[in-house]
Design a protein around this motif. Sequence first.
Motif, PDB file in Angstrom:
ATOM      1  N   ALA A  91     -24.423 -10.703   1.186  1.00  0.00           N
ATOM      2  CA  ALA A  91     -24.777 -11.007  -0.205  1.00  0.00           C
ATOM      3  C   ALA A  91     -24.614  -9.772  -1.091  1.00  0.00           C
ATOM      4  CB  ALA A  91     -26.209 -11.538  -0.278  1.00  0.00           C
ATOM      5  N   LEU A  92     -25.148  -8.648  -0.643  1.00  0.00           N
ATOM      6  CA  LEU A  92     -25.087  -7.419  -1.441  1.00  0.00           C
ATOM      7  C   LEU A  92     -23.644  -6.936  -1.599  1.00  0.00           C
ATOM      8  CD1 LEU A  92     -28.174  -5.514   0.036  1.00  0.00           C
ATOM      9  CD2 LEU A  92     -28.046  -6.794  -2.110  1.00  0.00           C
ATOM     10  N   LYS A  93     -22.872  -7.027  -0.523  1.00  0.00           N
ATOM     11  CA  LYS A  93     -21.465  -6.600  -0.560  1.00  0.00           C
ATOM     12  C   LYS A  93     -20.654  -7.472  -1.523  1.00  0.00           C
ATOM     13  CE  LYS A  93     -17.750  -5.369   2.705  1.00  0.00           C
ATOM     14  NZ  LYS A  93     -17.275  -5.506   4.102  1.00  0.00           N
ATOM     15  N   SER A  94     -21.124  -8.702  -1.745  1.00  0.00           N
ATOM     16  CA  SER A  94     -20.429  -9.639  -2.631  1.00  0.00           C
ATOM     17  C   SER A  94     -20.809  -9.448  -4.096  1.00  0.00           C
ATOM     18  CB  SER A  94     -20.738 -11.082  -2.209  1.00  0.00           C
ATOM     19  OG  SER A  94     -20.338 -11.309  -0.872  1.00  0.00           O
ATOM     20  N   GLY A  95     -21.845  -8.645  -4.354  1.00  0.00           N
ATOM     21  CA  GLY A  95     -22.273  -8.421  -5.730  1.00  0.00           C
ATOM     22  C   GLY A  95     -23.500  -9.213  -6.144  1.00  0.00           C
ATOM     23  N   ILE A  96     -24.160  -9.877  -5.192  1.00  0.00           N
ATOM     24  CA  ILE A  96     -25.411 -10.587  -5.486  1.00  0.00           C
ATOM     25  C   ILE A  96     -26.494  -9.562  -5.831  1.00  0.00           C
ATOM     26  CG2 ILE A  96     -27.275 -11.962  -4.432  1.00  0.00           C
ATOM     27  CD1 ILE A  96     -24.830 -13.643  -5.161  1.00  0.00           C
ATOM     28  N   GLU A  97     -27.292  -9.864  -6.854  1.00  0.00           N
ATOM     29  CA  GLU A  97     -28.299  -8.915  -7.338  1.00  0.00           C
ATOM     30  C   GLU A  97     -29.715  -9.267  -6.902  1.00  0.00           C
ATOM     31  OE1 GLU A  97     -27.770  -8.795 -11.572  1.00  0.00           O
ATOM     32  OE2 GLU A  97     -25.610  -8.388 -11.394  1.00  0.00           O
ATOM     33  N   THR A 116     -18.891 -15.084   0.759  1.00  0.00           N
ATOM     34  CA  THR A 116     -19.658 -15.288  -0.478  1.00  0.00           C
ATOM     35  C   THR A 116     -18.879 -14.773  -1.683  1.00  0.00           C
ATOM     36  OG1 THR A 116     -21.791 -15.235   0.649  1.00  0.00           O
ATOM     37  CG2 THR A 116     -21.797 -14.655  -1.681  1.00  0.00           C
ATOM     38  N   LYS A 117     -18.226 -13.634  -1.537  1.00  0.00           N
ATOM     39  CA  LYS A 117     -17.400 -13.067  -2.612  1.00  0.00           C
ATOM     40  C   LYS A 117     -16.230 -13.989  -2.936  1.00  0.00           C
ATOM     41  CE  LYS A 117     -16.016  -9.698  -5.371  1.00  0.00           C
ATOM     42  NZ  LYS A 117     -16.769  -9.414  -6.633  1.00  0.00           N
ATOM     43  N   GLN A 118     -15.627 -14.591  -1.909  1.00  0.00           N
ATOM     44  CA  GLN A 118     -14.524 -15.533  -2.136  1.00  0.00           C
ATOM     45  C   GLN A 118     -14.991 -16.719  -2.986  1.00  0.00           C
ATOM     46  OE1 GLN A 118     -12.302 -16.628   1.465  1.00  0.00           O
ATOM     47  NE2 GLN A 118     -13.019 -14.749   2.456  1.00  0.00           N
ATOM     48  N   LEU A 119     -16.187 -17.242  -2.682  1.00  0.00           N
ATOM     49  CA  LEU A 119     -16.727 -18.364  -3.452  1.00  0.00           C
ATOM     50  C   LEU A 119     -17.016 -17.954  -4.895  1.00  0.00           C
ATOM     51  CD1 LEU A 119     -19.241 -19.959  -0.883  1.00  0.00           C
ATOM     52  CD2 LEU A 119     -16.871 -20.608  -1.329  1.00  0.00           C
ATOM     53  N   MET A 120     -17.533 -16.743  -5.066  1.00  0.00           N
ATOM     54  CA  MET A 120     -17.836 -16.244  -6.417  1.00  0.00           C
ATOM     55  C   MET A 120     -16.562 -16.086  -7.245  1.00  0.00           C
ATOM     56  SD  MET A 120     -20.824 -13.573  -5.237  1.00  0.00           S
ATOM     57  CE  MET A 120     -21.110 -12.736  -6.804  1.00  0.00           C
ATOM     58  N   GLU A 121     -15.502 -15.629  -6.605  1.00  0.00           N
ATOM     59  CA  GLU A 121     -14.220 -15.493  -7.306  1.00  0.00           C
ATOM     60  C   GLU A 121     -13.645 -16.860  -7.668  1.00  0.00           C
ATOM     61  OE1 GLU A 121     -11.792 -13.043  -4.791  1.00  0.00           O
ATOM     62  OE2 GLU A 121     -12.776 -11.172  -5.437  1.00  0.00           O
ATOM     63  N   TYR A 168     -15.479 -19.470  -8.384  1.00  0.00           N
ATOM     64  CA  TYR A 168     -16.297 -19.927  -9.513  1.00  0.00           C
ATOM     65  C   TYR A 168     -15.823 -19.300 -10.824  1.00  0.00           C
ATOM     66  CZ  TYR A 168     -20.189 -20.882 -12.605  1.00  0.00           C
ATOM     67  OH  TYR A 168     -20.943 -21.305 -13.677  1.00  0.00           O
ATOM     68  N   ASP A 169     -15.425 -18.041 -10.761  1.00  0.00           N
ATOM     69  CA  ASP A 169     -14.936 -17.365 -11.967  1.00  0.00           C
ATOM     70  C   ASP A 169     -13.735 -18.104 -12.561  1.00  0.00           C
ATOM     71  OD1 ASP A 169     -16.871 -15.418 -11.777  1.00  0.00           O
ATOM     72  OD2 ASP A 169     -15.567 -13.942 -10.788  1.00  0.00           O
ATOM     73  N   LYS A 170     -12.952 -18.764 -11.693  1.00  0.00           N
ATOM     74  CA  LYS A 170     -11.753 -19.481 -12.161  1.00  0.00           C
ATOM     75  C   LYS A 170     -12.063 -20.934 -12.523  1.00  0.00           C
ATOM     76  CE  LYS A 170      -8.595 -16.797  -9.192  1.00  0.00           C
ATOM     77  NZ  LYS A 170      -9.300 -16.402  -7.982  1.00  0.00           N
ATOM     78  N   THR A 171     -12.916 -21.599 -11.720  1.00  0.00           N
ATOM     79  CA  THR A 171     -13.117 -23.044 -11.893  1.00  0.00           C
ATOM     80  C   THR A 171     -14.392 -23.407 -12.651  1.00  0.00           C
ATOM     81  OG1 THR A 171     -14.363 -23.278  -9.824  1.00  0.00           O
ATOM     82  CG2 THR A 171     -11.955 -23.440  -9.680  1.00  0.00           C
ATOM     83  N   HIS A 172     -15.387 -22.504 -12.640  1.00  0.00           N
ATOM     84  CA  HIS A 172     -16.722 -22.759 -13.216  1.00  0.00           C
ATOM     85  C   HIS A 172     -17.370 -23.984 -12.570  1.00  0.00           C
ATOM     86  CE1 HIS A 172     -14.995 -20.837 -17.160  1.00  0.00           C
ATOM     87  NE2 HIS A 172     -14.937 -20.028 -16.113  1.00  0.00           N
ATOM     88  N   ALA A 173     -17.026 -24.218 -11.296  1.00  0.00           N
ATOM     89  CA  ALA A 173     -17.521 -25.413 -10.600  1.00  0.00           C
ATOM     90  C   ALA A 173     -18.132 -25.031  -9.253  1.00  0.00           C
ATOM     91  CB  ALA A 173     -16.371 -26.405 -10.382  1.00  0.00           C
ATOM     92  N   SER A 174     -18.969 -25.922  -8.730  1.00  0.00           N
ATOM     93  CA  SER A 174     -19.541 -25.738  -7.394  1.00  0.00           C
ATOM     94  C   SER A 174     -18.415 -25.668  -6.361  1.00  0.00           C
ATOM     95  CB  SER A 174     -20.474 -26.901  -7.044  1.00  0.00           C
ATOM     96  OG  SER A 174     -21.580 -26.930  -7.932  1.00  0.00           O
ATOM     97  N   THR A 175     -18.575 -24.789  -5.391  1.00  0.00           N
ATOM     98  CA  THR A 175     -17.554 -24.623  -4.350  1.00  0.00           C
ATOM     99  C   THR A 175     -18.250 -24.444  -3.001  1.00  0.00           C
ATOM    100  OG1 THR A 175     -16.122 -23.512  -5.959  1.00  0.00           O
ATOM    101  CG2 THR A 175     -15.504 -23.342  -3.639  1.00  0.00           C
ATOM    102  N   ILE A 176     -17.826 -25.207  -2.022  1.00  0.00           N
ATOM    103  CA  ILE A 176     -18.437 -25.232  -0.694  1.00  0.00           C
ATOM    104  C   ILE A 176     -17.466 -24.610   0.303  1.00  0.00           C
ATOM    105  CG2 ILE A 176     -19.582 -26.727   0.999  1.00  0.00           C
ATOM    106  CD1 ILE A 176     -20.619 -26.909  -1.976  1.00  0.00           C
ATOM    107  N   ALA A 177     -17.960 -23.799   1.213  1.00  0.00           N
ATOM    108  CA  ALA A 177     -17.097 -23.231   2.251  1.00  0.00           C
ATOM    109  C   ALA A 177     -16.897 -24.248   3.372  1.00  0.00           C
ATOM    110  CB  ALA A 177     -17.708 -21.949   2.809  1.00  0.00           C
ATOM    111  N   VAL A 178     -15.644 -24.415   3.797  1.00  0.00           N
ATOM    112  CA  VAL A 178     -15.328 -25.317   4.911  1.00  0.00           C
ATOM    113  C   VAL A 178     -14.422 -24.592   5.909  1.00  0.00           C
ATOM    114  CG1 VAL A 178     -15.548 -27.429   3.555  1.00  0.00           C
ATOM    115  CG2 VAL A 178     -13.305 -26.338   3.744  1.00  0.00           C
TER     116      VAL A 178
END
Length: 304
Positions: free
Chosen positions: A45-51, A145-150, A152-162
């Motif tokens: 989480a921290l490595k991904s930029g979560i605060e 987690t960072k991949q999902l955050m990136e 979101y930056d493009k889609t502004h939508a919920s994204t689930i890892a599969v």
Amino acid sequence: MTKVRKAIITAAGLGTRFLPATKALAKEMLPIVDKPTIQFIVEEALKSGIEEILVVTGKAKRSIEDHFDSNFELEYNLQAKGKNELLKLVDETTAINLHFIRQSHPRGLGDAVLQAKAFVGNEPFVVMLGDDLMDITNASAKPLTKQLMEDYDKTHASTIAVMKVPHEDVSSYGVIAPQGKAVKGLYSVDTFVEKPQPEDAPSDLAIIGRYLLTPEIFDILERQVPGAGNEVQLTDAIDTLNKTQRVFAREFKGNRYDVGDKFGFMKTSIDYALEHPQVKEDLKNYIIKLGKALEKSKVPTHSK
């Protein structure tokens, strides 16, 4: 656009698969060599930029809070003895903005996430399951987690890892029915199905323990009726969300370690130990020696 700043780590399960070890110790505190499993999740989480991180716990989980709290006596002792490397390791577990809330009864993952409504507010957030460790032997890999955050930056939508799993194993997971092919690893999703039988599964793309969700999920979870196992299923709520908002799925191509059962836990421990600077050489030599002994024991002996 609202930045993703917050994460929820679910750690409320009873850990019955690891009894008697988990009778008084949270299963998330069981160590992979020398690091509790939950610390790998926090570090991702921290490595991904979560605060900010909220850990949803249950009964007998006080050891998690203690682990991330300061221990003055230990820190003073290490400092006095000049054990600065060990002191640094201890400090890394305390300099984190962590919050805790207790799920009073184990009512399912959806209910655990619902406990975080006040903490999250009106922001997108990440859910991280304590049983799933990602790429822990690859320090250069981009955190999932960072991949999902990136995304979101493009889609502004919920994204689930599969992740693709063997077809016979799909009944252990939530599974997606994708709309067409992935675009750069990102699928549009038609429906989400919780633990289907293999013959009914719409794909082999199983939901793994990382979710990036918009706050609208909370209104759905509050109305969600219990599903599989008579528990409030997060997958069901996401399927409902997908009817009013687009939900995407990011295919994870890295190494996932499931520490929720004994064999997965042992495999994770061995793989991580084989990269651990203090034990890797001794362990490699031991495994080679053990492998030869096991091979020899397989060879049938013929008495004359």
